[in-house]
Design an enzyme around this catalytic site. Sequence first.
Site, PDB file in Angstrom:
ATOM      1  N   ARG A  75     -11.270  41.616 -40.157  1.00  0.00           N
ATOM      2  CA  ARG A  75     -10.334  42.596 -39.597  1.00  0.00           C
ATOM      3  C   ARG A  75      -9.343  41.874 -38.675  1.00  0.00           C
ATOM      4  O   ARG A  75      -8.173  42.201 -38.644  1.00  0.00           O
ATOM      5  CB  ARG A  75     -11.166  43.618 -38.813  1.00  0.00           C
ATOM      6  CG  ARG A  75     -10.410  44.869 -38.508  1.00  0.00           C
ATOM      7  CD  ARG A  75     -11.357  45.998 -38.147  1.00  0.00           C
ATOM      8  NE  ARG A  75     -10.584  47.083 -37.577  1.00  0.00           N
ATOM      9  CZ  ARG A  75     -10.821  47.616 -36.405  1.00  0.00           C
ATOM     10  NH1 ARG A  75     -11.815  47.187 -35.668  1.00  0.00           N
ATOM     11  NH2 ARG A  75     -10.084  48.602 -35.958  1.00  0.00           N
ATOM     12  N   ASP A 135      -5.815  61.755 -36.911  1.00  0.00           N
ATOM     13  CA  ASP A 135      -7.238  62.062 -36.684  1.00  0.00           C
ATOM     14  C   ASP A 135      -7.393  63.467 -36.097  1.00  0.00           C
ATOM     15  O   ASP A 135      -8.280  64.226 -36.487  1.00  0.00           O
ATOM     16  CB  ASP A 135      -7.842  61.024 -35.725  1.00  0.00           C
ATOM     17  CG  ASP A 135      -7.441  59.616 -36.131  1.00  0.00           C
ATOM     18  OD1 ASP A 135      -8.087  59.052 -37.010  1.00  0.00           O
ATOM     19  OD2 ASP A 135      -6.440  59.111 -35.587  1.00  0.00           O
ATOM     20  N   ARG A 167      -6.824  66.001 -38.741  1.00  0.00           N
ATOM     21  CA  ARG A 167      -7.981  66.097 -39.641  1.00  0.00           C
ATOM     22  C   ARG A 167      -9.078  66.946 -39.011  1.00  0.00           C
ATOM     23  O   ARG A 167      -9.681  67.792 -39.671  1.00  0.00           O
ATOM     24  CB  ARG A 167      -8.546  64.685 -39.913  1.00  0.00           C
ATOM     25  CG  ARG A 167      -7.731  63.891 -40.908  1.00  0.00           C
ATOM     26  CD  ARG A 167      -8.254  62.462 -41.037  1.00  0.00           C
ATOM     27  NE  ARG A 167      -7.561  61.744 -42.101  1.00  0.00           N
ATOM     28  CZ  ARG A 167      -7.426  60.423 -42.153  1.00  0.00           C
ATOM     29  NH1 ARG A 167      -7.931  59.662 -41.188  1.00  0.00           N
ATOM     30  NH2 ARG A 167      -6.799  59.852 -43.158  1.00  0.00           N
ATOM     31  N   HIS A 194      -6.962  54.646 -32.671  1.00  0.00           N
ATOM     32  CA  HIS A 194      -6.945  55.109 -34.066  1.00  0.00           C
ATOM     33  C   HIS A 194      -7.861  54.139 -34.812  1.00  0.00           C
ATOM     34  O   HIS A 194      -7.424  53.110 -35.318  1.00  0.00           O
ATOM     35  CB  HIS A 194      -5.523  55.085 -34.636  1.00  0.00           C
ATOM     36  CG  HIS A 194      -5.496  55.327 -36.123  1.00  0.00           C
ATOM     37  ND1 HIS A 194      -5.943  56.493 -36.685  1.00  0.00           N
ATOM     38  CD2 HIS A 194      -5.115  54.538 -37.162  1.00  0.00           C
ATOM     39  CE1 HIS A 194      -5.824  56.420 -38.008  1.00  0.00           C
ATOM     40  NE2 HIS A 194      -5.337  55.241 -38.315  1.00  0.00           N
TER      41      HIS A 194
HETATM   42  P1  NAD Z   1       1.245  49.748 -49.083  1.00  0.00           P
HETATM   43  O1  NAD Z   1       0.662  48.416 -49.430  1.00  0.00           O
HETATM   44  O2  NAD Z   1       1.293  50.822 -50.121  1.00  0.00           O
HETATM   45  O3  NAD Z   1       2.736  49.536 -48.539  1.00  0.00           O
HETATM   46  C1  NAD Z   1       3.089  48.552 -47.636  1.00  0.00           C
HETATM   47  C2  NAD Z   1       4.547  48.233 -47.914  1.00  0.00           C
HETATM   48  O4  NAD Z   1       5.008  47.335 -46.907  1.00  0.00           O
HETATM   49  C3  NAD Z   1       4.766  47.549 -49.273  1.00  0.00           C
HETATM   50  O5  NAD Z   1       5.705  48.294 -50.034  1.00  0.00           O
HETATM   51  C4  NAD Z   1       5.303  46.177 -48.904  1.00  0.00           C
HETATM   52  O6  NAD Z   1       6.238  45.659 -49.830  1.00  0.00           O
HETATM   53  C5  NAD Z   1       5.934  46.469 -47.536  1.00  0.00           C
HETATM   54  N1  NAD Z   1       6.132  45.280 -46.736  1.00  0.00           N
HETATM   55  C6  NAD Z   1       5.255  44.294 -46.433  1.00  0.00           C
HETATM   56  N2  NAD Z   1       5.832  43.367 -45.665  1.00  0.00           N
HETATM   57  C7  NAD Z   1       7.109  43.776 -45.451  1.00  0.00           C
HETATM   58  C8  NAD Z   1       8.218  43.248 -44.755  1.00  0.00           C
HETATM   59  N3  NAD Z   1       8.124  42.084 -44.090  1.00  0.00           N
HETATM   60  N4  NAD Z   1       9.367  43.934 -44.770  1.00  0.00           N
HETATM   61  C9  NAD Z   1       9.484  45.095 -45.442  1.00  0.00           C
HETATM   62  N5  NAD Z   1       8.471  45.657 -46.132  1.00  0.00           N
HETATM   63  C10 NAD Z   1       7.307  44.988 -46.141  1.00  0.00           C
HETATM   64  O7  NAD Z   1       0.442  50.237 -47.810  1.00  0.00           O
HETATM   65  P2  NAD Z   1       0.390  51.756 -47.265  1.00  0.00           P
HETATM   66  O8  NAD Z   1      -0.791  52.432 -47.856  1.00  0.00           O
HETATM   67  O9  NAD Z   1       1.721  52.354 -47.366  1.00  0.00           O
HETATM   68  O10 NAD Z   1       0.020  51.480 -45.726  1.00  0.00           O
HETATM   69  C11 NAD Z   1       0.994  50.927 -44.862  1.00  0.00           C
HETATM   70  C12 NAD Z   1       0.431  50.746 -43.456  1.00  0.00           C
HETATM   71  O11 NAD Z   1       0.159  52.035 -42.893  1.00  0.00           O
HETATM   72  C13 NAD Z   1      -0.906  49.978 -43.421  1.00  0.00           C
HETATM   73  O12 NAD Z   1      -0.908  49.132 -42.294  1.00  0.00           O
HETATM   74  C14 NAD Z   1      -1.929  51.073 -43.263  1.00  0.00           C
HETATM   75  O13 NAD Z   1      -3.120  50.620 -42.683  1.00  0.00           O
HETATM   76  C15 NAD Z   1      -1.165  52.015 -42.351  1.00  0.00           C
HETATM   77  N6  NAD Z   1      -1.693  53.397 -42.265  1.00  0.00           N
HETATM   78  C16 NAD Z   1      -1.685  53.951 -41.031  1.00  0.00           C
HETATM   79  C17 NAD Z   1      -2.183  55.224 -40.838  1.00  0.00           C
HETATM   80  C18 NAD Z   1      -2.172  55.802 -39.443  1.00  0.00           C
HETATM   81  O14 NAD Z   1      -2.773  56.846 -39.172  1.00  0.00           O
HETATM   82  N7  NAD Z   1      -1.483  55.169 -38.510  1.00  0.00           N
HETATM   83  C19 NAD Z   1      -2.670  55.957 -41.923  1.00  0.00           C
HETATM   84  C20 NAD Z   1      -2.632  55.376 -43.192  1.00  0.00           C
HETATM   85  C21 NAD Z   1      -2.139  54.073 -43.345  1.00  0.00           C
END
Ligand code: NAD
Length: 313
Positions: free
Chosen positions: A86, A146, A149, A173
Amino acid sequence: MNKIIVIGNGDVGSSYSFALMAQGLGSDVGIIDLDANKVAGDVQDLTHGLAYVGPKNIYSADYSDCFKADLVVITAGAAQKDNETRLDLVKRNAKIMKSIVESVMANGFNGIFLIASNPVDVLTHYVMKLTGFPPNKVIGSGTSLDSARLRSAVGEKFQIDPRDVNIYILGEHGDTQFPVWSHGNIGGLKITEWLAQHPEFSQEELVELSEKVKNAAYEIINYKGSTHYGIAIALARITQAILQDENAVLPVSVHLDGQYGSRDVCIGSNAVLNREGVREIIETPLDEEENKQMQHSIQTLKNMQQLVMEDEF
Ligand code: NAD
């Protein structure tokens, strides 16, 4: 004009753009991602809905579009690889965040950052440090998802509209988050009063629900690889509160300055949001057990924050 730049157009980013469309939020939405084809496709696809929701400028953006943006929403991030700890993931996402934020700042951005990438609290703090922005202008999605939910789960259990279930999850979170039962209320009744009037339900069942909420992301990821609709709606709600100057109270990741006896950590707490970003942090008076949980959450985040800062500064 309300100009929003979405950086990261994966599952979360594209769902968020769709939520902006469906809810009529933002008049100008620019999307940035390393995958330019996916952005081009989504821009066309989203544009095809405009006849039914009204005009909006949706486009493939570049960093120069951040100039004069009201809101930059960052959902870019890497997913955990096999055999990756992690902590490795935290450091990898911090690196991505740094390159993005430097590009945004190089273009004279002076609006509000909304961060969703994980670990969201640590990255929110990191963006604050990288930008030197005042804490009111850097907001993480925190425990907004959260809390939503838990409100839905409790609403379903009691057959009550979740909008009338006012229970917040605070803290990280992540694994150390906790529900604040002592201040939870349904239609003005404290949870204990509600349970007294509905003896067919027990406090234990509510605790089970909050445990299920804590593990919801793992469960959904197991089913389909990512969670994105819930967070997209939560981000849209935060966006609305900011752009429409609502003074709405939402549980988001904010920079503590003495609240909960702590400073210089970003963590999920209730806050009043408006056009300035965070108008004020609401410090909830916690009972003894909740306070222990908050302190544990703060310490966990401080440790993680320090590891990111050591490496990058
Ligand atoms: P994903 O892999 O579907 O999308 C990530 C995107 O980021 C990809 O399209 C990738 O090309 C882009 N990316 C990576 N590096 C980049 C850069 N330097 N510049 C521009 N774009 C870039 O992932 P996801 O499922 O969309 O999740 C995205 C983030 O959101 C993760 O960190 C995930 O853990 C987080 N998330 C947060 C919550 C919350 O409650 N805060 C909930 C769900 C997911």
